[in-house]
Design a protein around this motif. Structure first.
Motif, PDB file in Angstrom:
ATOM      1  N   GLY A 184       0.833  -1.195   0.000  1.00 27.34           N
ATOM      2  CA  GLY A 184       0.000   0.000   0.000  1.00 27.34           C
ATOM      3  C   GLY A 184       0.867   1.245   0.000  1.00 27.34           C
ATOM      4  N   GLN A 185       0.501   2.211  -0.791  1.00 29.43           N
ATOM      5  CA  GLN A 185       1.211   3.481  -0.791  1.00 29.43           C
ATOM      6  C   GLN A 185       0.273   4.566  -1.289  1.00 29.43           C
ATOM      7  OE1 GLN A 185       4.086   1.790  -3.856  1.00 29.43           O
ATOM      8  NE2 GLN A 185       4.085   3.928  -4.513  1.00 29.43           N
ATOM      9  N   SER A 186       0.747   5.789  -1.294  1.00 28.67           N
ATOM     10  CA  SER A 186      -0.088   6.928  -1.669  1.00 28.67           C
ATOM     11  C   SER A 186      -0.676   6.735  -3.066  1.00 28.67           C
ATOM     12  CB  SER A 186       0.753   8.207  -1.626  1.00 28.67           C
ATOM     13  OG  SER A 186      -0.007   9.329  -2.000  1.00 28.67           O
ATOM     14  N   GLY A 187      -1.950   7.077  -3.220  1.00 31.06           N
ATOM     15  CA  GLY A 187      -2.612   6.945  -4.514  1.00 31.06           C
ATOM     16  C   GLY A 187      -3.526   5.739  -4.561  1.00 31.06           C
ATOM     17  N   ARG A 188      -3.671   5.161  -5.763  1.00 32.90           N
ATOM     18  CA  ARG A 188      -4.637   4.101  -5.990  1.00 32.90           C
ATOM     19  C   ARG A 188      -4.471   2.922  -5.035  1.00 32.90           C
ATOM     20  NH1 ARG A 188      -4.007  -0.231  -9.664  1.00 32.90           N
ATOM     21  NH2 ARG A 188      -2.285   0.859 -10.658  1.00 32.90           N
ATOM     22  N   LEU A 189      -3.239   2.547  -4.725  1.00 32.91           N
ATOM     23  CA  LEU A 189      -3.018   1.341  -3.929  1.00 32.91           C
ATOM     24  C   LEU A 189      -3.575   1.464  -2.518  1.00 32.91           C
ATOM     25  CD1 LEU A 189      -1.197   0.622  -6.352  1.00 32.91           C
ATOM     26  CD2 LEU A 189       0.413  -0.376  -4.707  1.00 32.91           C
ATOM     27  N   GLN A 190      -3.630   2.673  -1.952  1.00 38.52           N
ATOM     28  CA  GLN A 190      -4.148   2.782  -0.594  1.00 38.52           C
ATOM     29  C   GLN A 190      -5.637   2.448  -0.547  1.00 38.52           C
ATOM     30  OE1 GLN A 190      -3.141   7.061  -0.270  1.00 38.52           O
ATOM     31  NE2 GLN A 190      -5.217   7.362   0.523  1.00 38.52           N
ATOM     32  N   TYR A 191      -6.367   2.790  -1.607  1.00 36.26           N
ATOM     33  CA  TYR A 191      -7.795   2.483  -1.649  1.00 36.26           C
ATOM     34  C   TYR A 191      -8.026   1.014  -1.978  1.00 36.26           C
ATOM     35  CZ  TYR A 191      -7.917   7.534  -1.612  1.00 36.26           C
ATOM     36  OH  TYR A 191      -7.731   8.840  -1.260  1.00 36.26           O
ATOM     37  N   GLU A 192      -7.188   0.459  -2.846  1.00 30.53           N
ATOM     38  CA  GLU A 192      -7.280  -0.971  -3.111  1.00 30.53           C
ATOM     39  C   GLU A 192      -6.970  -1.780  -1.852  1.00 30.53           C
ATOM     40  OE1 GLU A 192      -6.037  -0.782  -7.851  1.00 30.53           O
ATOM     41  OE2 GLU A 192      -4.585  -1.484  -6.372  1.00 30.53           O
ATOM     42  N   ALA A 193      -6.059  -1.275  -1.016  1.00 25.70           N
ATOM     43  CA  ALA A 193      -5.748  -1.966   0.238  1.00 25.70           C
ATOM     44  C   ALA A 193      -6.972  -2.021   1.150  1.00 25.70           C
ATOM     45  CB  ALA A 193      -4.588  -1.273   0.943  1.00 25.70           C
ATOM     46  N   ILE A 194      -7.771  -0.953   1.152  1.00 24.75           N
ATOM     47  CA  ILE A 194      -9.013  -0.957   1.940  1.00 24.75           C
ATOM     48  C   ILE A 194      -9.963  -2.031   1.418  1.00 24.75           C
ATOM     49  CG2 ILE A 194     -11.100   0.382   2.457  1.00 24.75           C
ATOM     50  CD1 ILE A 194      -9.290   2.889   2.494  1.00 24.75           C
ATOM     51  N   LEU A 195     -10.127  -2.095   0.097  1.00 25.11           N
ATOM     52  CA  LEU A 195     -11.006  -3.115  -0.489  1.00 25.11           C
ATOM     53  C   LEU A 195     -10.521  -4.516  -0.143  1.00 25.11           C
ATOM     54  CD1 LEU A 195     -11.672  -1.642  -4.063  1.00 25.11           C
ATOM     55  CD2 LEU A 195     -13.216  -1.636  -2.087  1.00 25.11           C
ATOM     56  N   PHE A 196      -9.211  -4.732  -0.217  1.00 22.02           N
ATOM     57  CA  PHE A 196      -8.666  -6.053   0.104  1.00 22.02           C
ATOM     58  C   PHE A 196      -8.960  -6.405   1.560  1.00 22.02           C
ATOM     59  CE2 PHE A 196      -5.692  -9.130   1.617  1.00 22.02           C
ATOM     60  CZ  PHE A 196      -5.513 -10.010   0.570  1.00 22.02           C
ATOM     61  N   ALA A 197      -8.619  -5.486   2.474  1.00 25.89           N
ATOM     62  CA  ALA A 197      -8.780  -5.765   3.898  1.00 25.89           C
ATOM     63  C   ALA A 197     -10.249  -5.976   4.259  1.00 25.89           C
ATOM     64  CB  ALA A 197      -8.181  -4.626   4.718  1.00 25.89           C
ATOM     65  N   ALA A 198     -11.128  -5.138   3.706  1.00 27.73           N
ATOM     66  CA  ALA A 198     -12.552  -5.263   4.013  1.00 27.73           C
ATOM     67  C   ALA A 198     -13.110  -6.583   3.494  1.00 27.73           C
ATOM     68  CB  ALA A 198     -13.318  -4.083   3.410  1.00 27.73           C
ATOM     69  N   SER A 199     -12.698  -6.986   2.298  1.00 24.54           N
ATOM     70  CA  SER A 199     -13.207  -8.241   1.733  1.00 24.54           C
ATOM     71  C   SER A 199     -12.655  -9.445   2.482  1.00 24.54           C
ATOM     72  CB  SER A 199     -12.895  -8.320   0.234  1.00 24.54           C
ATOM     73  OG  SER A 199     -11.490  -8.387  -0.007  1.00 24.54           O
ATOM     74  N   LEU A 200     -11.391  -9.374   2.916  1.00 29.24           N
ATOM     75  CA  LEU A 200     -10.817 -10.467   3.701  1.00 29.24           C
ATOM     76  C   LEU A 200     -11.599 -10.675   4.992  1.00 29.24           C
ATOM     77  CD1 LEU A 200      -8.497 -12.528   4.303  1.00 29.24           C
ATOM     78  CD2 LEU A 200      -7.294 -10.610   5.402  1.00 29.24           C
ATOM     79  N   ARG A 201     -11.876  -9.587   5.699  1.00 29.50           N
ATOM     80  CA  ARG A 201     -12.582  -9.694   6.978  1.00 29.50           C
ATOM     81  C   ARG A 201     -14.020 -10.174   6.788  1.00 29.50           C
ATOM     82  NH1 ARG A 201      -8.205 -10.620   9.392  1.00 29.50           N
ATOM     83  NH2 ARG A 201      -6.775  -8.859   9.556  1.00 29.50           N
ATOM     84  N   ALA A 202     -14.646  -9.773   5.688  1.00 25.28           N
ATOM     85  CA  ALA A 202     -16.048 -10.142   5.469  1.00 25.28           C
ATOM     86  C   ALA A 202     -16.209 -11.605   5.060  1.00 25.28           C
ATOM     87  CB  ALA A 202     -16.665  -9.242   4.409  1.00 25.28           C
ATOM     88  N   THR A 203     -15.297 -12.105   4.254  1.00 27.46           N
ATOM     89  CA  THR A 203     -15.481 -13.432   3.668  1.00 27.46           C
ATOM     90  C   THR A 203     -14.666 -14.521   4.344  1.00 27.46           C
ATOM     91  OG1 THR A 203     -13.734 -13.045   2.029  1.00 27.46           O
ATOM     92  CG2 THR A 203     -15.979 -12.429   1.399  1.00 27.46           C
ATOM     93  N   SER A 204     -13.669 -14.143   5.134  1.00 26.07           N
ATOM     94  CA  SER A 204     -12.800 -15.134   5.785  1.00 26.07           C
ATOM     95  C   SER A 204     -12.672 -14.824   7.271  1.00 26.07           C
ATOM     96  CB  SER A 204     -11.415 -15.141   5.115  1.00 26.07           C
ATOM     97  OG  SER A 204     -11.510 -15.385   3.728  1.00 26.07           O
ATOM     98  N   PRO A 205     -13.782 -14.849   8.005  1.00 30.92           N
ATOM     99  CA  PRO A 205     -13.726 -14.490   9.432  1.00 30.92           C
ATOM    100  C   PRO A 205     -12.853 -15.432  10.251  1.00 30.92           C
ATOM    101  CG  PRO A 205     -15.859 -15.467   8.887  1.00 30.92           C
ATOM    102  CD  PRO A 205     -15.163 -15.219   7.588  1.00 30.92           C
ATOM    103  N   GLY A 206     -12.595 -16.640   9.735  1.00 31.17           N
ATOM    104  CA  GLY A 206     -11.760 -17.586  10.462  1.00 31.17           C
ATOM    105  C   GLY A 206     -10.267 -17.405  10.237  1.00 31.17           C
ATOM    106  N   PHE A 207      -9.873 -16.446   9.372  1.00 34.29           N
ATOM    107  CA  PHE A 207      -8.445 -16.235   9.116  1.00 34.29           C
ATOM    108  C   PHE A 207      -7.788 -15.701  10.387  1.00 34.29           C
ATOM    109  CE2 PHE A 207      -5.009 -13.268   7.890  1.00 34.29           C
ATOM    110  CZ  PHE A 207      -4.115 -14.201   7.396  1.00 34.29           C
ATOM    111  N   ALA A 208      -6.802 -16.444  10.885  1.00 32.44           N
ATOM    112  CA  ALA A 208      -6.193 -16.101  12.172  1.00 32.44           C
ATOM    113  C   ALA A 208      -4.794 -15.509  12.037  1.00 32.44           C
ATOM    114  CB  ALA A 208      -6.137 -17.349  13.061  1.00 32.44           C
TER     115      ALA A 208
END
Length: 334
Positions: free
Chosen positions: A17-41
Protein backbone atom coordinates in the motif's frame (compact mmCIF):
# COMPACT_ATOMS: atom_id res chain seq x y z
CA UNK A 1 -15.01 -41.72 16.88
CA UNK A 2 -15.30 -38.79 14.54
CA UNK A 3 -11.96 -37.59 13.13
CA UNK A 4 -10.58 -34.46 14.71
CA UNK A 5 -10.99 -31.30 12.68
CA UNK A 6 -7.71 -30.03 11.34
CA UNK A 7 -6.48 -26.77 12.85
CA UNK A 8 -6.53 -23.95 10.30
CA UNK A 9 -3.23 -23.03 8.71
CA UNK A 10 -1.47 -20.02 10.17
CA UNK A 11 0.32 -17.68 7.81
CA UNK A 12 0.80 -14.01 7.07
CA UNK A 13 -0.72 -12.11 4.17
CA UNK A 14 1.25 -9.37 2.42
CA UNK A 15 -0.07 -6.63 0.13
CA UNK A 16 1.58 -3.34 -0.82
CA UNK A 17 0.00 0.00 0.00
CA UNK A 18 1.21 3.48 -0.79
CA UNK A 19 -0.09 6.93 -1.67
CA UNK A 20 -2.61 6.94 -4.51
CA UNK A 21 -4.64 4.10 -5.99
CA UNK A 22 -3.02 1.34 -3.93
CA UNK A 23 -4.15 2.78 -0.59
CA UNK A 24 -7.80 2.48 -1.65
CA UNK A 25 -7.28 -0.97 -3.11
CA UNK A 26 -5.75 -1.97 0.24
CA UNK A 27 -9.01 -0.96 1.94
CA UNK A 28 -11.01 -3.11 -0.49
CA UNK A 29 -8.67 -6.05 0.10
CA UNK A 30 -8.78 -5.77 3.90
CA UNK A 31 -12.55 -5.26 4.01
CA UNK A 32 -13.21 -8.24 1.73
CA UNK A 33 -10.82 -10.47 3.70
CA UNK A 34 -12.58 -9.69 6.98
CA UNK A 35 -16.05 -10.14 5.47
CA UNK A 36 -15.48 -13.43 3.67
CA UNK A 37 -12.80 -15.13 5.79
CA UNK A 38 -13.73 -14.49 9.43
CA UNK A 39 -11.76 -17.59 10.46
CA UNK A 40 -8.45 -16.23 9.12
CA UNK A 41 -6.19 -16.10 12.17
CA UNK A 42 -3.00 -14.79 10.61
CA UNK A 43 -1.70 -11.25 10.26
CA UNK A 44 -2.46 -8.94 7.34
CA UNK A 45 0.48 -6.68 6.50
CA UNK A 46 0.19 -3.63 4.27
CA UNK A 47 3.79 -3.01 3.20
CA UNK A 48 4.55 0.68 2.77
CA UNK A 49 7.68 1.92 0.94
CA UNK A 50 9.53 4.62 2.82
CA UNK A 51 10.92 7.87 1.37
CA UNK A 52 14.42 7.61 -0.02
CA UNK A 53 16.61 8.37 -3.04
CA UNK A 54 14.69 5.94 -5.29
CA UNK A 55 11.41 7.83 -4.75
CA UNK A 56 11.19 11.44 -6.04
CA UNK A 57 8.10 11.97 -3.86
CA UNK A 58 7.08 10.54 -0.49
CA UNK A 59 5.35 7.23 -1.34
CA UNK A 60 3.74 6.72 2.08
CA UNK A 61 -0.01 6.81 2.73
CA UNK A 62 -0.60 10.38 3.89
CA UNK A 63 -4.34 10.24 4.48
CA UNK A 64 -4.91 9.60 8.18
CA UNK A 65 -8.46 8.38 7.58
CA UNK A 66 -7.12 5.65 5.32
CA UNK A 67 -4.49 4.61 7.85
CA UNK A 68 -7.08 4.54 10.65
CA UNK A 69 -9.53 2.48 8.57
CA UNK A 70 -6.86 -0.05 7.61
CA UNK A 71 -6.01 -0.43 11.28
CA UNK A 72 -9.69 -0.87 12.17
CA UNK A 73 -9.90 -3.61 9.52
CA UNK A 74 -7.07 -5.45 11.22
CA UNK A 75 -4.23 -4.51 8.88
CA UNK A 76 -0.72 -3.72 10.13
CA UNK A 77 1.20 -1.12 8.14
CA UNK A 78 4.71 -2.46 7.59
CA UNK A 79 7.43 0.00 6.49
CA UNK A 80 10.18 -1.21 4.17
CA UNK A 81 13.14 0.37 2.39
CA UNK A 82 13.52 0.51 -1.39
CA UNK A 83 17.15 -0.30 -2.15
CA UNK A 84 16.97 -1.60 -5.73
CA UNK A 85 13.76 -0.55 -7.53
CA UNK A 86 11.61 2.29 -6.20
CA UNK A 87 9.75 4.60 -8.58
CA UNK A 88 11.68 3.37 -11.63
CA UNK A 89 10.13 -0.10 -11.23
CA UNK A 90 7.36 -0.08 -8.59
CA UNK A 91 6.57 -3.75 -9.28
CA UNK A 92 9.81 -4.36 -7.39
CA UNK A 93 7.96 -3.43 -4.20
CA UNK A 94 6.63 -6.98 -4.02
CA UNK A 95 10.20 -8.26 -3.93
CA UNK A 96 11.71 -5.80 -1.46
CA UNK A 97 8.72 -5.86 0.91
CA UNK A 98 9.28 -9.58 1.57
CA UNK A 99 12.32 -8.80 3.73
CA UNK A 100 10.16 -6.81 6.17
CA UNK A 101 8.00 -9.86 6.97
CA UNK A 102 8.81 -12.10 9.96
CA UNK A 103 11.56 -14.50 8.98
CA UNK A 104 10.64 -18.18 8.86
CA UNK A 105 6.86 -17.60 8.90
CA UNK A 106 4.79 -18.79 5.95
CA UNK A 107 3.28 -16.04 3.81
CA UNK A 108 0.94 -15.43 0.91
CA UNK A 109 1.52 -12.35 -1.22
CA UNK A 110 -1.39 -10.82 -3.11
CA UNK A 111 -1.38 -7.90 -5.50
CA UNK A 112 -3.33 -5.15 -3.81
CA UNK A 113 -5.89 -5.05 -6.63
CA UNK A 114 -7.33 -8.35 -5.39
CA UNK A 115 -10.69 -9.03 -3.77
CA UNK A 116 -11.12 -11.94 -1.38
CA UNK A 117 -14.53 -13.31 -2.31
CA UNK A 118 -14.57 -16.67 -0.50
CA UNK A 119 -13.17 -18.35 2.59
CA UNK A 120 -9.40 -18.11 2.35
CA UNK A 121 -9.00 -20.67 5.14
CA UNK A 122 -10.41 -23.30 2.75
CA UNK A 123 -7.33 -23.05 0.51
CA UNK A 124 -4.88 -25.91 1.29
CA UNK A 125 -1.58 -24.11 0.78
CA UNK A 126 1.49 -26.34 0.56
CA UNK A 127 4.01 -23.76 1.67
CA UNK A 128 6.97 -25.99 0.82
CA UNK A 129 5.87 -26.12 -2.84
CA UNK A 130 5.26 -22.57 -4.09
CA UNK A 131 3.20 -21.56 -7.06
CA UNK A 132 1.69 -18.37 -8.49
CA UNK A 133 -1.24 -17.21 -10.55
CA UNK A 134 -2.03 -19.03 -13.78
CA UNK A 135 -4.54 -16.37 -14.79
CA UNK A 136 -2.34 -14.80 -17.43
CA UNK A 137 -1.91 -14.22 -21.15
CA UNK A 138 1.18 -14.89 -23.26
CA UNK A 139 2.59 -11.44 -22.62
CA UNK A 140 6.30 -12.39 -22.51
CA UNK A 141 8.43 -13.00 -24.42
CA UNK A 142 7.35 -11.31 -27.66
CA UNK A 143 9.12 -13.13 -30.46
CA UNK A 144 10.93 -11.21 -33.19
CA UNK A 145 11.25 -12.37 -36.78
CA UNK A 146 14.49 -14.37 -37.07
CA UNK A 147 15.09 -13.86 -33.35
CA UNK A 148 15.45 -16.44 -30.59
CA UNK A 149 12.58 -18.88 -30.04
CA UNK A 150 10.59 -19.40 -26.84
CA UNK A 151 12.79 -22.39 -26.04
CA UNK A 152 16.02 -20.48 -26.62
CA UNK A 153 14.89 -17.51 -24.50
CA UNK A 154 13.61 -19.50 -21.54
CA UNK A 155 16.44 -22.06 -21.66
CA UNK A 156 18.99 -19.22 -21.46
CA UNK A 157 17.42 -18.08 -18.19
CA UNK A 158 17.34 -21.55 -16.65
CA UNK A 159 20.97 -22.02 -17.70
CA UNK A 160 21.91 -18.68 -16.12
CA UNK A 161 20.81 -19.91 -12.69
CA UNK A 162 21.79 -23.57 -13.01
CA UNK A 163 18.21 -24.84 -13.18
CA UNK A 164 16.84 -27.84 -15.04
CA UNK A 165 14.88 -26.40 -17.94
CA UNK A 166 13.45 -29.66 -19.28
CA UNK A 167 11.60 -30.49 -16.05
CA UNK A 168 9.82 -27.11 -16.15
CA UNK A 169 8.04 -27.82 -19.43
CA UNK A 170 4.37 -28.71 -19.76
CA UNK A 171 4.62 -31.42 -22.39
CA UNK A 172 0.85 -31.49 -22.92
CA UNK A 173 1.33 -28.18 -24.76
CA UNK A 174 2.93 -27.99 -28.22
CA UNK A 175 6.53 -26.99 -28.73
CA UNK A 176 6.98 -23.22 -29.16
CA UNK A 177 3.55 -22.45 -27.69
CA UNK A 178 3.82 -20.04 -24.75
CA UNK A 179 1.90 -22.25 -22.28
CA UNK A 180 4.47 -25.02 -22.65
CA UNK A 181 6.86 -22.83 -20.64
CA UNK A 182 6.50 -22.06 -16.94
CA UNK A 183 4.94 -18.60 -16.81
CA UNK A 184 2.84 -16.95 -14.12
CA UNK A 185 1.10 -13.73 -13.32
CA UNK A 186 2.67 -12.37 -10.14
CA UNK A 187 -0.76 -11.53 -8.65
CA UNK A 188 -0.19 -14.06 -5.88
CA UNK A 189 2.57 -16.36 -4.69
CA UNK A 190 3.49 -18.06 -1.43
CA UNK A 191 6.26 -19.91 0.38
CA UNK A 192 7.35 -21.08 3.82
CA UNK A 193 9.82 -18.22 4.41
CA UNK A 194 9.61 -14.71 2.93
CA UNK A 195 13.34 -14.05 3.34
CA UNK A 196 14.41 -17.16 1.44
CA UNK A 197 11.89 -16.47 -1.31
CA UNK A 198 12.70 -12.75 -1.34
CA UNK A 199 16.46 -13.24 -1.60
CA UNK A 200 16.08 -15.68 -4.50
CA UNK A 201 13.57 -13.35 -6.21
CA UNK A 202 15.86 -10.34 -5.73
CA UNK A 203 19.00 -12.14 -6.92
CA UNK A 204 17.32 -13.44 -10.07
CA UNK A 205 15.57 -10.17 -10.90
CA UNK A 206 18.71 -8.06 -10.51
CA UNK A 207 20.77 -10.51 -12.57
CA UNK A 208 18.21 -10.42 -15.39
CA UNK A 209 17.81 -6.64 -15.21
CA UNK A 210 21.50 -5.77 -15.03
CA UNK A 211 23.05 -8.52 -17.17
CA UNK A 212 20.41 -10.25 -19.25
CA UNK A 213 21.39 -13.24 -21.41
CA UNK A 214 21.97 -12.25 -25.01
CA UNK A 215 18.82 -14.13 -26.04
CA UNK A 216 16.84 -11.37 -24.29
CA UNK A 217 18.41 -8.49 -26.23
CA UNK A 218 15.15 -7.65 -28.06
CA UNK A 219 12.87 -8.27 -25.07
CA UNK A 220 11.32 -5.60 -22.88
CA UNK A 221 11.63 -6.20 -19.14
CA UNK A 222 9.41 -3.31 -18.10
CA UNK A 223 6.90 -4.20 -16.72
CA UNK A 224 7.63 -7.91 -17.14
CA UNK A 225 10.75 -8.34 -14.98
CA UNK A 226 8.92 -9.77 -11.96
CA UNK A 227 7.02 -12.25 -14.14
CA UNK A 228 10.22 -13.32 -15.91
CA UNK A 229 12.06 -14.00 -12.65
CA UNK A 230 9.11 -15.51 -10.74
CA UNK A 231 8.84 -18.90 -12.52
CA UNK A 232 12.59 -19.39 -12.10
CA UNK A 233 12.28 -18.72 -8.36
CA UNK A 234 9.33 -21.08 -7.98
CA UNK A 235 11.02 -23.85 -9.98
CA UNK A 236 14.25 -23.48 -7.99
CA UNK A 237 12.34 -23.87 -4.69
CA UNK A 238 10.58 -27.07 -5.72
CA UNK A 239 7.28 -25.55 -6.80
CA UNK A 240 5.41 -25.56 -10.08
CA UNK A 241 2.08 -25.13 -11.85
CA UNK A 242 -0.15 -27.50 -9.95
CA UNK A 243 0.59 -27.23 -6.24
CA UNK A 244 -2.88 -25.77 -5.51
CA UNK A 245 -6.27 -27.25 -6.39
CA UNK A 246 -7.74 -25.37 -9.37
CA UNK A 247 -10.64 -22.98 -9.04
CA UNK A 248 -9.84 -21.50 -5.62
CA UNK A 249 -7.41 -18.60 -6.01
CA UNK A 250 -8.33 -16.62 -9.11
CA UNK A 251 -11.68 -18.36 -8.78
CA UNK A 252 -14.11 -18.95 -5.94
CA UNK A 253 -11.86 -17.52 -3.21
CA UNK A 254 -9.91 -14.62 -4.72
CA UNK A 255 -10.21 -12.33 -7.72
CA UNK A 256 -7.31 -10.33 -9.15
CA UNK A 257 -9.50 -7.72 -10.80
CA UNK A 258 -6.73 -5.28 -11.84
CA UNK A 259 -8.95 -2.16 -12.13
CA UNK A 260 -12.54 -1.44 -11.11
CA UNK A 261 -13.85 -1.08 -14.71
CA UNK A 262 -12.39 -4.51 -15.53
CA UNK A 263 -13.97 -6.02 -12.42
CA UNK A 264 -17.43 -4.89 -13.46
CA UNK A 265 -16.84 -5.88 -17.08
CA UNK A 266 -15.66 -9.45 -16.73
CA UNK A 267 -15.79 -10.90 -13.21
CA UNK A 268 -18.38 -13.32 -11.84
CA UNK A 269 -21.59 -12.13 -10.22
CA UNK A 270 -20.41 -13.21 -6.77
CA UNK A 271 -17.34 -10.96 -7.08
CA UNK A 272 -19.49 -7.93 -7.88
CA UNK A 273 -21.80 -8.85 -5.00
CA UNK A 274 -18.88 -9.01 -2.54
CA UNK A 275 -17.57 -5.65 -3.77
CA UNK A 276 -20.96 -3.99 -3.34
CA UNK A 277 -21.44 -5.55 0.11
CA UNK A 278 -18.07 -4.67 1.62
CA UNK A 279 -18.13 -1.08 0.34
CA UNK A 280 -21.60 -0.33 1.75
CA UNK A 281 -20.74 0.50 5.40
CA UNK A 282 -20.53 4.24 6.00
CA UNK A 283 -17.05 4.09 7.56
CA UNK A 284 -15.72 2.57 4.31
CA UNK A 285 -17.86 4.65 1.97
CA UNK A 286 -16.64 7.88 3.59
CA UNK A 287 -13.01 7.10 2.73
CA UNK A 288 -13.52 5.42 -0.65
CA UNK A 289 -15.60 8.33 -1.96
CA UNK A 290 -12.42 10.44 -1.95
CA UNK A 291 -11.08 8.11 -4.66
CA UNK A 292 -12.78 9.07 -7.90
CA UNK A 293 -12.91 5.63 -9.60
CA UNK A 294 -14.57 4.14 -6.50
CA UNK A 295 -16.95 7.06 -6.22
CA UNK A 296 -18.03 6.81 -9.87
CA UNK A 297 -17.91 3.04 -10.37
CA UNK A 298 -19.28 1.78 -7.05
CA UNK A 299 -21.39 4.54 -5.56
CA UNK A 300 -22.69 6.37 -8.65
CA UNK A 301 -23.48 3.21 -10.62
CA UNK A 302 -21.07 3.49 -13.55
CA UNK A 303 -19.75 0.03 -12.80
CA UNK A 304 -23.14 -1.54 -13.51
CA UNK A 305 -23.30 0.41 -16.77
CA UNK A 306 -19.92 -1.06 -17.71
CA UNK A 307 -21.22 -4.53 -16.83
CA UNK A 308 -24.20 -4.06 -19.12
CA UNK A 309 -21.82 -3.58 -22.09
CA UNK A 310 -20.66 -7.21 -21.94
CA UNK A 311 -21.99 -10.74 -21.92
CA UNK A 312 -19.95 -12.20 -19.05
CA UNK A 313 -20.43 -15.68 -20.56
CA UNK A 314 -19.01 -14.60 -23.92
CA UNK A 315 -16.28 -12.05 -23.26
CA UNK A 316 -13.72 -10.88 -25.82
CA UNK A 317 -10.73 -13.20 -25.82
CA UNK A 318 -8.12 -10.55 -25.05
CA UNK A 319 -8.18 -8.03 -22.23
CA UNK A 320 -7.23 -5.18 -24.55
CA UNK A 321 -10.50 -5.62 -26.43
CA UNK A 322 -12.43 -5.25 -23.16
CA UNK A 323 -10.47 -2.13 -22.28
CA UNK A 324 -11.12 -0.60 -25.71
CA UNK A 325 -14.88 -1.15 -25.41
CA UNK A 326 -14.96 0.51 -21.98
CA UNK A 327 -12.92 3.45 -23.28
CA UNK A 328 -15.13 3.90 -26.35
CA UNK A 329 -18.13 4.24 -24.05
CA UNK A 330 -16.43 6.79 -21.83
CA UNK A 331 -16.26 4.68 -18.68
CA UNK A 332 -12.52 4.00 -18.38
CA UNK A 333 -10.98 5.04 -15.04
CA UNK A 334 -7.92 4.00 -13.08
Amino acid sequence: MAPKAQAPQTYNILIVGQSGRLQYEAILFAASLRATSPGFAGRLFVAEPQPGPLWPDDPRIKDEDTRALLSELGAEILPFESRHFGAAYPYGNKIEALFALPKGEAFVFFDTDTLICGDLTSVPFDFARPTASLRREGTWPQLELYGPTYTQIWASLYDRFGLDFESSLDRTQPDEYWQRYLYFNAGFFFYECPHVFGQRFLDYALSIRDDAPRELICQSLDPWLDQVALPLVIHSLGGGRDTLPPGLLDGAVSCHYRLLPLLYAREADHVVAVLQEVTAPNKIKRVLKTYDPAKRMIYQGRGLKVRALFDQNDLPRREQMIRNTIKRNGFWMR
